[in-house]
Design a protein around this motif. Structure first.
Motif, PDB file in Angstrom:
ATOM      1  N   GLN A   1       0.833  -1.198   0.000  1.00 27.44           N
ATOM      2  CA  GLN A   1       0.000   0.000   0.000  1.00 27.44           C
ATOM      3  C   GLN A   1       0.870   1.251   0.000  1.00 27.44           C
ATOM      4  OE1 GLN A   1      -2.565  -0.571   3.446  1.00 27.44           O
ATOM      5  NE2 GLN A   1      -4.220  -1.249   2.102  1.00 27.44           N
ATOM      6  N   SER A   2       0.251   2.396  -0.322  1.00 20.95           N
ATOM      7  CA  SER A   2       1.006   3.648  -0.362  1.00 20.95           C
ATOM      8  C   SER A   2       0.203   4.788   0.250  1.00 20.95           C
ATOM      9  CB  SER A   2       1.405   3.990  -1.800  1.00 20.95           C
ATOM     10  OG  SER A   2       0.260   4.239  -2.576  1.00 20.95           O
ATOM     11  N   ALA A   3       0.932   5.805   0.667  1.00 21.29           N
ATOM     12  CA  ALA A   3       0.354   7.054   1.155  1.00 21.29           C
ATOM     13  C   ALA A   3       0.978   8.168   0.337  1.00 21.29           C
ATOM     14  CB  ALA A   3       0.652   7.237   2.639  1.00 21.29           C
ATOM     15  N   SER A   4       0.360   9.345   0.350  1.00 19.59           N
ATOM     16  CA  SER A   4       0.927  10.452  -0.409  1.00 19.59           C
ATOM     17  C   SER A   4       1.013  11.698   0.455  1.00 19.59           C
ATOM     18  CB  SER A   4       0.102  10.732  -1.663  1.00 19.59           C
ATOM     19  OG  SER A   4      -1.182  11.200  -1.314  1.00 19.59           O
ATOM     20  N   MET A   5       1.880  12.583   0.036  1.00 22.70           N
ATOM     21  CA  MET A   5       1.987  13.908   0.634  1.00 22.70           C
ATOM     22  C   MET A   5       2.168  14.886  -0.508  1.00 22.70           C
ATOM     23  SD  MET A   5       5.410  15.203   0.784  1.00 22.70           S
ATOM     24  CE  MET A   5       6.997  14.561   0.342  1.00 22.70           C
ATOM     25  N   ALA A   6       1.759  16.131  -0.279  1.00 24.33           N
ATOM     26  CA  ALA A   6       1.808  17.139  -1.338  1.00 24.33           C
ATOM     27  C   ALA A   6       2.767  18.262  -0.948  1.00 24.33           C
ATOM     28  CB  ALA A   6       0.417  17.707  -1.584  1.00 24.33           C
ATOM     29  N   LEU A   7       3.420  18.816  -1.973  1.00 24.33           N
ATOM     30  CA  LEU A   7       4.240  20.009  -1.817  1.00 24.33           C
ATOM     31  C   LEU A   7       3.597  21.119  -2.630  1.00 24.33           C
ATOM     32  CD1 LEU A   7       7.916  18.692  -2.210  1.00 24.33           C
ATOM     33  CD2 LEU A   7       6.574  18.993  -0.115  1.00 24.33           C
TER      34      LEU A   7
ATOM     35  N   LEU B   1       8.143  26.855   0.738  1.00 24.15           N
ATOM     36  CA  LEU B   1       7.587  25.562   0.329  1.00 24.15           C
ATOM     37  C   LEU B   1       6.604  25.104   1.393  1.00 24.15           C
ATOM     38  CD1 LEU B   1       7.826  23.168  -1.713  1.00 24.15           C
ATOM     39  CD2 LEU B   1       9.608  22.259  -0.227  1.00 24.15           C
ATOM     40  N   GLY B   2       5.391  24.741   0.966  1.00 23.53           N
ATOM     41  CA  GLY B   2       4.379  24.207   1.885  1.00 23.53           C
ATOM     42  C   GLY B   2       4.309  22.702   1.756  1.00 23.53           C
ATOM     43  N   VAL B   3       4.186  22.016   2.898  1.00 27.38           N
ATOM     44  CA  VAL B   3       4.126  20.553   2.931  1.00 27.38           C
ATOM     45  C   VAL B   3       2.812  20.112   3.526  1.00 27.38           C
ATOM     46  CG1 VAL B   3       5.222  18.467   3.841  1.00 27.38           C
ATOM     47  CG2 VAL B   3       6.631  20.433   3.239  1.00 27.38           C
ATOM     48  N   GLY B   4       2.157  19.155   2.870  1.00 24.58           N
ATOM     49  CA  GLY B   4       0.920  18.591   3.386  1.00 24.58           C
ATOM     50  C   GLY B   4       1.173  17.345   4.211  1.00 24.58           C
ATOM     51  N   PRO B   5       0.190  16.914   5.004  1.00 24.76           N
ATOM     52  CA  PRO B   5       0.348  15.716   5.824  1.00 24.76           C
ATOM     53  C   PRO B   5       0.242  14.447   4.977  1.00 24.76           C
ATOM     54  CG  PRO B   5      -1.872  16.527   6.022  1.00 24.76           C
ATOM     55  CD  PRO B   5      -1.149  17.509   5.153  1.00 24.76           C
ATOM     56  N   TRP B   6       0.662  13.329   5.552  1.00 27.07           N
ATOM     57  CA  TRP B   6       0.482  12.034   4.885  1.00 27.07           C
ATOM     58  C   TRP B   6      -1.008  11.745   4.804  1.00 27.07           C
ATOM     59  CZ3 TRP B   6       4.318  10.370   2.290  1.00 27.07           C
ATOM     60  CH2 TRP B   6       5.633  10.502   2.728  1.00 27.07           C
ATOM     61  N   LYS B   7      -1.438  11.210   3.689  1.00 31.41           N
ATOM     62  CA  LYS B   7      -2.838  10.801   3.549  1.00 31.41           C
ATOM     63  C   LYS B   7      -2.907   9.540   2.689  1.00 31.41           C
ATOM     64  CE  LYS B   7      -3.733  13.799  -0.368  1.00 31.41           C
ATOM     65  NZ  LYS B   7      -4.640  14.696  -1.021  1.00 31.41           N
ATOM     66  N   ARG B   8      -3.932   8.758   2.897  1.00 31.25           N
ATOM     67  CA  ARG B   8      -4.086   7.515   2.145  1.00 31.25           C
ATOM     68  C   ARG B   8      -4.460   7.842   0.724  1.00 31.25           C
ATOM     69  NH1 ARG B   8      -3.990   2.753   3.499  1.00 31.25           N
ATOM     70  NH2 ARG B   8      -4.319   3.113   5.705  1.00 31.25           N
TER      71      ARG B   8
END
Length: 191
Positions: A132-138, A184-191
């Motif tokens: 499985q994987s999770a994603s984060m956004a910049l 640079l803005g970083v988002g949290p980990w999300k499914r």
């Protein structure tokens, strides 16, 4: 008064037989093309080993509108155990020569732009089973605010997925082109 036209001549040949309709000649049959003998399938490249820590960082897709950039990156559990994430990853950027860039990195979209759901979502606990994987956004702006300051381009992303985890490096195919905003803005980990 002009004389009546003569009758058209009749079929030629033997009396009582009509000539066979003419046919176009049959197209020539194609000559067989020799085929090369089937070569054995090339062996597939060996899968890249799973990095220390049991997860791999992968570049995702991006979106760019009028200088505003939003990129996502996936963390894939390539190990054999569950991998638990919570909160925000630690992020650093490097240039093409692998030199650390001075960038102000914060959680969420402020002060870069107004709210962006992928970056401003509240953090949550994410448990990844193997595969499985999770994603984060910049999020950033490619904007030049001072022509005397050279623009910054990040070509290597370094991520520490959670406290105490090994750092993961990823050479990017698309740069984090910050202009000279340095934010640079970083988002949290999300499914």
């Amino acid at each position: 008064m002009p004389p009546a036209p003569k009758a058209a001549p009749g079929p030629t040949g033997a009396p009582g037989k009509t000539p066979a309709p003419s046919r176009s000649p049959a197209p020539p049959s194609p000559t067989p093309t020799p085929t090369a003998p089937a070569s054995p399938a090339a062996p597939e490249p060996a899968p890249e080993p799973c990095p220390e820590g049991g997860v791999r960082l992968v570049e995702g897709s991006g979106d760019a509108v009028m200088g505003l950039r939003l990129e996502d990156y996936r963390l894939v559990n390539c190990g054999t155990d569950e991998y638990v994430l919570e909160g925000y990853p630690q992020v650093r950027l490097f240039d093409k020569r692998d030199q650390l860039l001075e960038v102000a990195i914060g959680h969420g979209s402020a002060p870069i732009t107004s709210e962006v759901p992928a970056v401003d979502a509240p953090p949550e606990r994410v448990t990844l089973a193997p595969g499985q994987s999770a994603s984060m956004a910049l999020l950033w702006r490619d904007r030049i605010t001072d022509v005397t300051v050279p623009p910054v381009e990040g070509w290597v992303l370094e991520v520490t997925p959670k406290p105490g985890a090994p750092r993961l490096g990823l050479r990017l195919t698309r740069p984090v082109d910050l202009g000279n905003t340095g934010q640079l803005g970083v988002g949290p980990w999300k499914r």
